[in-house]
Motif scaffolding. Sequence first.
Motif, PDB file in Angstrom:
ATOM      1  N   GLY A  68       6.216 -22.530 -25.412  1.00  0.00           N
ATOM      2  CA  GLY A  68       6.694 -21.423 -25.083  1.00  0.00           C
ATOM      3  C   GLY A  68       6.750 -20.266 -25.832  1.00  0.00           C
ATOM      4  N   PHE A  69       7.836 -19.448 -25.410  1.00  0.00           N
ATOM      5  CA  PHE A  69       8.079 -18.113 -26.094  1.00  0.00           C
ATOM      6  C   PHE A  69       9.629 -18.001 -26.415  1.00  0.00           C
ATOM      7  CE2 PHE A  69       4.515 -17.696 -23.429  1.00  0.00           C
ATOM      8  CZ  PHE A  69       3.234 -17.564 -24.305  1.00  0.00           C
ATOM      9  N   ASN A  70       9.909 -17.373 -27.432  1.00  0.00           N
ATOM     10  CA  ASN A  70      11.421 -17.166 -27.720  1.00  0.00           C
ATOM     11  C   ASN A  70      11.327 -15.859 -27.457  1.00  0.00           C
ATOM     12  OD1 ASN A  70      13.809 -16.474 -28.752  1.00  0.00           O
ATOM     13  ND2 ASN A  70      13.675 -17.370 -30.647  1.00  0.00           N
ATOM     14  N   LEU A  71      11.830 -15.325 -26.301  1.00  0.00           N
ATOM     15  CA  LEU A  71      11.968 -13.892 -25.685  1.00  0.00           C
ATOM     16  C   LEU A  71      12.904 -12.910 -26.369  1.00  0.00           C
ATOM     17  CD1 LEU A  71      11.267 -14.670 -21.745  1.00  0.00           C
ATOM     18  CD2 LEU A  71       9.673 -13.906 -23.449  1.00  0.00           C
ATOM     19  N   ASP A  72      13.948 -13.876 -27.150  1.00  0.00           N
ATOM     20  CA  ASP A  72      14.477 -12.835 -28.127  1.00  0.00           C
ATOM     21  C   ASP A  72      13.934 -12.043 -29.027  1.00  0.00           C
ATOM     22  OD1 ASP A  72      16.951 -13.656 -26.747  1.00  0.00           O
ATOM     23  OD2 ASP A  72      17.605 -15.167 -28.233  1.00  0.00           O
ATOM     24  N   TYR A  73      12.871 -12.528 -29.507  1.00  0.00           N
ATOM     25  CA  TYR A  73      12.043 -11.959 -30.641  1.00  0.00           C
ATOM     26  C   TYR A  73      10.682 -11.541 -30.126  1.00  0.00           C
ATOM     27  CZ  TYR A  73      15.636 -13.781 -33.291  1.00  0.00           C
ATOM     28  OH  TYR A  73      16.868 -14.125 -33.934  1.00  0.00           O
ATOM     29  N   CYS A  74      10.112 -11.816 -28.884  1.00  0.00           N
ATOM     30  CA  CYS A  74       8.798 -11.440 -28.335  1.00  0.00           C
ATOM     31  C   CYS A  74       8.937 -10.043 -27.994  1.00  0.00           C
ATOM     32  CB  CYS A  74       8.498 -12.271 -27.036  1.00  0.00           C
ATOM     33  SG  CYS A  74       7.084 -11.590 -26.110  1.00  0.00           S
ATOM     34  N   LYS A  75       7.983  -9.064 -28.607  1.00  0.00           N
ATOM     35  CA  LYS A  75       7.868  -7.753 -28.316  1.00  0.00           C
ATOM     36  C   LYS A  75       7.271  -7.520 -27.016  1.00  0.00           C
ATOM     37  CE  LYS A  75       7.310  -6.418 -32.532  1.00  0.00           C
ATOM     38  NZ  LYS A  75       7.519  -5.962 -33.854  1.00  0.00           N
ATOM     39  N   GLY A  76       6.351  -8.519 -26.603  1.00  0.00           N
ATOM     40  CA  GLY A  76       5.369  -8.375 -25.662  1.00  0.00           C
ATOM     41  C   GLY A  76       4.077  -7.493 -25.883  1.00  0.00           C
ATOM     42  N   CYS A  77       3.756  -7.864 -27.182  1.00  0.00           N
ATOM     43  CA  CYS A  77       2.566  -6.885 -27.575  1.00  0.00           C
ATOM     44  C   CYS A  77       1.241  -7.560 -26.912  1.00  0.00           C
ATOM     45  CB  CYS A  77       2.382  -7.126 -29.270  1.00  0.00           C
ATOM     46  SG  CYS A  77       2.144  -8.807 -29.869  1.00  0.00           S
ATOM     47  N   GLY A  78       1.332  -8.887 -26.624  1.00  0.00           N
ATOM     48  CA  GLY A  78       0.001  -9.262 -25.840  1.00  0.00           C
ATOM     49  C   GLY A  78      -1.126  -9.998 -26.770  1.00  0.00           C
ATOM     50  N   ILE A  79      -0.670 -10.104 -28.164  1.00  0.00           N
ATOM     51  CA  ILE A  79      -1.644 -10.553 -29.141  1.00  0.00           C
ATOM     52  C   ILE A  79      -1.876 -11.875 -28.866  1.00  0.00           C
ATOM     53  CG2 ILE A  79      -2.230 -11.271 -31.460  1.00  0.00           C
ATOM     54  CD1 ILE A  79      -0.723  -8.511 -32.365  1.00  0.00           C
ATOM     55  N   CYS A  80      -1.078 -12.631 -28.438  1.00  0.00           N
ATOM     56  CA  CYS A  80      -1.147 -14.096 -28.248  1.00  0.00           C
ATOM     57  C   CYS A  80      -1.970 -14.142 -26.990  1.00  0.00           C
ATOM     58  CB  CYS A  80       0.138 -15.005 -27.700  1.00  0.00           C
ATOM     59  SG  CYS A  80       1.265 -14.123 -26.585  1.00  0.00           S
ATOM     60  N   PHE A  81      -1.954 -13.425 -25.852  1.00  0.00           N
ATOM     61  CA  PHE A  81      -2.736 -13.315 -24.714  1.00  0.00           C
ATOM     62  C   PHE A  81      -4.293 -13.238 -25.017  1.00  0.00           C
ATOM     63  CE2 PHE A  81      -4.597 -10.172 -22.014  1.00  0.00           C
ATOM     64  CZ  PHE A  81      -4.855 -10.695 -20.833  1.00  0.00           C
ATOM     65  N   THR A  82      -4.561 -12.254 -25.998  1.00  0.00           N
ATOM     66  CA  THR A  82      -5.662 -12.036 -26.551  1.00  0.00           C
ATOM     67  C   THR A  82      -6.411 -13.119 -27.291  1.00  0.00           C
ATOM     68  OG1 THR A  82      -5.252 -10.610 -28.434  1.00  0.00           O
ATOM     69  CG2 THR A  82      -5.568  -9.491 -26.262  1.00  0.00           C
ATOM     70  N   GLN A  83      -5.614 -13.858 -27.926  1.00  0.00           N
ATOM     71  CA  GLN A  83      -6.255 -14.910 -29.034  1.00  0.00           C
ATOM     72  C   GLN A  83      -6.273 -16.302 -28.169  1.00  0.00           C
ATOM     73  OE1 GLN A  83      -7.180 -14.200 -32.280  1.00  0.00           O
ATOM     74  NE2 GLN A  83      -6.901 -12.120 -31.179  1.00  0.00           N
ATOM     75  N   CYS A  84      -5.920 -16.553 -27.112  1.00  0.00           N
ATOM     76  CA  CYS A  84      -5.747 -17.856 -26.474  1.00  0.00           C
ATOM     77  C   CYS A  84      -7.260 -18.100 -26.062  1.00  0.00           C
ATOM     78  CB  CYS A  84      -4.742 -18.162 -25.181  1.00  0.00           C
ATOM     79  SG  CYS A  84      -4.965 -19.600 -24.428  1.00  0.00           S
ATOM     80  N   PRO A  85      -8.047 -19.090 -26.655  1.00  0.00           N
ATOM     81  CA  PRO A  85      -9.262 -19.329 -26.152  1.00  0.00           C
ATOM     82  C   PRO A  85      -9.620 -19.676 -24.868  1.00  0.00           C
ATOM     83  CG  PRO A  85      -8.374 -21.174 -27.726  1.00  0.00           C
ATOM     84  CD  PRO A  85      -7.567 -20.099 -27.755  1.00  0.00           C
ATOM     85  N   VAL A  86      -8.617 -20.425 -24.193  1.00  0.00           N
ATOM     86  CA  VAL A  86      -8.671 -20.846 -22.881  1.00  0.00           C
ATOM     87  C   VAL A  86      -7.767 -20.085 -21.685  1.00  0.00           C
ATOM     88  CG1 VAL A  86      -9.062 -23.347 -23.627  1.00  0.00           C
ATOM     89  CG2 VAL A  86      -6.727 -22.460 -23.145  1.00  0.00           C
ATOM     90  N   ASN A  87      -7.544 -18.802 -22.223  1.00  0.00           N
ATOM     91  CA  ASN A  87      -6.673 -18.256 -21.117  1.00  0.00           C
ATOM     92  C   ASN A  87      -5.484 -18.876 -20.551  1.00  0.00           C
ATOM     93  OD1 ASN A  87      -8.628 -16.148 -21.413  1.00  0.00           O
ATOM     94  ND2 ASN A  87     -10.070 -17.098 -20.024  1.00  0.00           N
ATOM     95  N   ALA A  88      -4.820 -19.511 -21.324  1.00  0.00           N
ATOM     96  CA  ALA A  88      -3.624 -20.335 -20.638  1.00  0.00           C
ATOM     97  C   ALA A  88      -2.456 -19.210 -20.785  1.00  0.00           C
ATOM     98  CB  ALA A  88      -3.294 -21.296 -21.708  1.00  0.00           C
TER      99      ALA A  88
END
Length: 97
Positions: A68-88
């Motif tokens: 999952g995500f540590n929302l204390d540090y996640c800035k919501g940039c969406g890079i993880c979203f663009t990099q996930c090869p299976v759109n998870a």
Amino acid sequence: MAKKKEGWKELPIGAIIVEPGSSRKFKTGDWREGKKPVVDKDKCTNCLFCWISCPDSAIIVKDGEMKGFNLDYCKGCGICFTQCPVNAIEMVDEEKE
Ligand code: SF4
Ligand code: SF4
């Protein structure tokens, strides 16, 4: 009589005068505006592309699994979203879960 100020020769060897900085103290998650990432674990293959891509080390990994995500540090940039090869990963409105 005024107390004599200490000079550098009086400092203990190896003394650290200024506390070193640490980015851990800054909860960059406060910068997030509107969207946060959510993972669908049914789709996730634990490839960890998101983990390696996140500029804020906000992807939680345990025993080689994306947890999952540590929302204390996640800035919501969406890079993880663009990099996930299976759109998870989906970027959702903060109010939604
Ligand atoms: S949205 Fe950005 S900061 Fe948040 S987990 Fe994904 S890559 Fe990291
Ligand atoms: S990039 Fe996608 S599939 Fe890979 S670990 Fe992250 S969420 Fe799972």
